[in-house]
Design a protein around this motif. Structure first.
Motif, PDB file in Angstrom:
ATOM      1  N   ALA A 202      40.863  48.292  25.781  1.00 60.52           N
ATOM      2  CA  ALA A 202      39.411  48.073  25.827  1.00 60.52           C
ATOM      3  C   ALA A 202      38.853  48.212  27.227  1.00 60.52           C
ATOM      4  N   SER A 203      39.667  47.900  28.240  1.00 57.43           N
ATOM      5  CA  SER A 203      39.186  47.927  29.626  1.00 57.43           C
ATOM      6  C   SER A 203      39.602  49.189  30.368  1.00 57.43           C
ATOM      7  N   SER A 204      40.288  50.099  29.673  1.00 58.73           N
ATOM      8  CA  SER A 204      40.761  51.317  30.332  1.00 58.73           C
ATOM      9  C   SER A 204      39.614  52.276  30.598  1.00 58.73           C
ATOM     10  N   HIS A 205      39.596  52.886  31.785  1.00 58.37           N
ATOM     11  CA  HIS A 205      38.615  53.905  32.107  1.00 58.37           C
ATOM     12  C   HIS A 205      39.062  55.271  31.616  1.00 58.37           C
ATOM     13  N   VAL A 206      40.313  55.372  31.178  1.00 58.25           N
ATOM     14  CA  VAL A 206      40.826  56.611  30.598  1.00 58.25           C
ATOM     15  C   VAL A 206      40.532  56.574  29.112  1.00 58.25           C
TER      16      VAL A 206
END
Length: 210
Positions: A202-206
């Motif tokens: 949920a917090s991944s920028h990928v």
């Protein structure tokens, strides 16, 4: 019965509608990237009230099929990379390499929205009991879930580092001999690891699984 057979039943207009809905639920039993109930809820959020609307039912099935196809493609790609690595003499995969074989860890095609949905589901059903302990990792994870939901997935770099550390700690706990002397603690660690991975997705920028 196979996933494909259940999918055909979902599309079969000659069957009673309730049986077609039941067939969709059976599909989800076989492919549930964010858990059974959360997967059904996410399908309804995307497709609409599939329990009573045929267009929504067919859309829900298509969404599920698309995600499952992405998972199968990822498994094929992983198998190809492992064959190439073995040819180079690398028999053991790196410890941080994600193996998609066995079960999916993300919702392919909508990884972040699905992870956020699943975390909202967990926060209502089960997470309070899992984190209401003196376990520091569990307490930290509860704080991270609150943070990621409040920020709609947009965590600060320091928070994402804490997420990575929490995942690593829980992986070590699950891979230890905990199962042999405390199965209750093992299952708690396993569930916490599932939630920690959802926070990471949920917090991944990928854009995972796109």
């Amino acid at each position: 019965m196979s996933f494909g057979n259940y999918a055909r039943k979902v599309r079969d207009r000659s069957l009673p509608y309730s049986r077609r809905v039941s067939a969709l639920r059976s599909c989800v039993q076989l492919y549930r990237p964010i858990g059974f109930h959360a997967t059904l809820g996410f399908l309804e959020e995307i497709a609409g009230p599939y329990q009573r609307d045929e267009a929504a039912l067919l859309k829900a099935l298509d969404v599920l099929l698309t995600s499952r196809a992405g998972w199968h493609a990822d498994m094929r790609n992983y198998a190809r990379k492992r064959r190439q690595a073995k040819q180079r003499g690398q028999r053991i995969p790196p410890i941080n390499e994600v193996n998609p074989t066995g079960f999916p860890r993300i919702w392919y095609g909508a990884a972040r929205p699905a992870a956020l949905y699943a975390l909202r589901y967990w926060s209502r059903n089960g997470l309070p009991a899992l984190t209401a302990t003196s376990d520091e990792i569990a307490t930290t994870l509860g704080t991270l879930v609150t943070a990621v939901l409040s920020a709609d997935g947009d965590l600060a770099p320091q928070q994402r580092q804490l997420v990575d550390a929490t995942v690593a700690d829980l992986q070590r706990r699950v891979r230890s001999d905990l199962w042999h002397h405390d199965q209750g603690a093992y299952y708690q660690a396993w569930n916490l690891l599932r939630i920690a991975r959802l926070v990471k997705t949920a917090s991944s920028h990928v854009q995972l699984g796109q």
